[in-house]
Enzyme design. Structure first.
Site, PDB file in Angstrom:
ATOM      1  N   HIS A  34       0.875  -1.173   0.000  1.00 28.90           N
ATOM      2  CA  HIS A  34       0.000   0.000   0.000  1.00 28.90           C
ATOM      3  C   HIS A  34       0.908   1.217   0.000  1.00 28.90           C
ATOM      4  CE1 HIS A  34       1.147   0.037   4.201  1.00 28.90           C
ATOM      5  NE2 HIS A  34       0.663  -1.182   4.352  1.00 28.90           N
ATOM      6  N   HIS A  37       4.039   1.313   2.304  1.00 23.85           N
ATOM      7  CA  HIS A  37       5.250   0.649   1.795  1.00 23.85           C
ATOM      8  C   HIS A  37       5.932   1.537   0.755  1.00 23.85           C
ATOM      9  CE1 HIS A  37       2.851  -3.075   2.923  1.00 23.85           C
ATOM     10  NE2 HIS A  37       3.999  -3.328   3.520  1.00 23.85           N
ATOM     11  N   ASP A 152       4.721   0.585  13.102  1.00 24.10           N
ATOM     12  CA  ASP A 152       5.229  -0.539  13.906  1.00 24.10           C
ATOM     13  C   ASP A 152       6.376  -0.022  14.778  1.00 24.10           C
ATOM     14  OD1 ASP A 152       3.823  -3.035  12.570  1.00 24.10           O
ATOM     15  OD2 ASP A 152       4.389  -1.652  10.991  1.00 24.10           O
ATOM     16  N   ARG A 189      -3.498  -5.427   6.370  1.00 26.65           N
ATOM     17  CA  ARG A 189      -4.649  -6.080   7.004  1.00 26.65           C
ATOM     18  C   ARG A 189      -5.959  -5.323   6.764  1.00 26.65           C
ATOM     19  NH1 ARG A 189      -2.991 -10.054  10.777  1.00 26.65           N
ATOM     20  NH2 ARG A 189      -0.794  -9.897  11.338  1.00 26.65           N
TER      21      ARG A 189
END
Ligand code: AMP
Length: 287
Positions: A34, A37, A152, A189
């Site tokens: 997406h 990235h 993250d 996700r």
């Protein structure tokens, strides 16, 4: 753009890159790309002569086999995206048996105590899996810089500590979280969300921002802030909250008091219709 699927070819291609006085940027991913990235790839392209990408859904970082099996995959589309960027030199698409030899399966990186906090609480072993695969990839690529997303953040922090602990010769870059226009953090996700889930999902970041605004206005009591953010989520969605914490961004320990002039991280993980989403708001005031 060279695409390789085994370690022998990867080493050969890396040697070819080395002949041209390289600086190599590396972006490890699990694919199903997406815009988040893509922003990592663009950062690497900007800062390095060459950019390499790995696409590998790492089995050892999943706690549940079904989560691993259902993880979105779309190699053909991912390769098109990389090709369209025009400046990706090398893509590594290994198979698990290529990276995990039976003989070495019991040796792994100990991710330390901070790996047991936040996401580590409900995903035991997750960060051991992450650090082990990242160390393997760092060793294989020998890149100058590697790029990670703020979404993250705990992963980034633990990788930074691994780099420091093992004196790995690589610079790490932290790239801001790329969001949908309604604030939802982009994630592979998100593909699992149905229409209602998708409509409700921006409540996570909205609540983090609401908390941050209250801190700016002078609310210091983290218990009060957490309760306010949780109430907002529970009353406006069917999210099931795994954790919502306000922590020190280095120790990851809960803060009892929070101040807008000091660093803090508001981090959340929550399930919606079985899909686990994470997000955070990292506040690092200039000294
Ligand atoms: P993944 O493929 O989900 O393992 O992610 C690969 C890299 O992309 C990790 O460093 C993530 O932190 C980063 N990433 C994931 N989502 C985003 C996002 N929305 N914005 C920026 N980076 C992201």
């Amino acid at each position: 753009m060279k695409i390789v699927d085994n370690i022998k070819d990867l080493r050969l291609e890396l040697e070819l890159l080395e002949t041209s006085k390289r600086s190599l940027g590396f972006v490890p991913t699990m694919g199903a790309f997406h815009e988040g990235h893509i922003s990592l790839f663009k950062n690497s392209i900007k800062e390095n002569k060459h950019t390499a990408v790995s696409i590998f859904v790492n089995p050892t970082q999943f706690n549940e086999q079904s989560d691993f099996e259902n993880y979105p995959k779309n190699n053909a589309r991912d390769l098109e995206i990389l090709e369209d960027l025009q400046h990706i030199d090398l893509v590594f698409l290994p198979k698990p048996e290529d990276l995990y030899l039976k003989s070495s399966s019991s040796i792994s990186v100990n991710p330390g105590q901070k790996s047991e906090l936040l996401c580590g609480m409900s995903r035991p072993g997750h960060f051991r899996g992450v650090l082990t695969i990242v160390l393997k990839l760092f060793n294989l690529f020998q890149a100058d810089r590697a790029y990670f997303g703020t979404k993250d953040y705990q992963q980034f922090l633990l990788i930074s500590e691994m780099v420091e602990s093992f004196n790995l010769p690589i610079e790490l870059r932290l790239v801001p979280t790329y969001r949908e226009s309604d604030g939802l953090a982009m994630s592979s996700r998100n593909q699992h969300l149905n229409a209602t889930d998708r409509e409700e999902a921006p409540i996570l970041f909205q609540s983090l921002e609401m908390g941050s605004l209250q801190i700016k206005k002078g609310e210091n009591d983290t218990m009060k802030l957490i309760e306010m953010m949780m109430t907002n989520i529970i009353e406006n969605s069917h999210f099931d909250i795994d954790y919502l914490s306000i922590v020190d961004p280095v120790s990851l320990e809960d803060l009892i008091e929070v101040h807008s002039k000091r660093p803090y991280l508001i981090a959340i993980a929550a399930y919606i219709s079985g899909t686990r989403l994470i997000d955070n708001l990292l506040h690092l005031p200039q000294a």
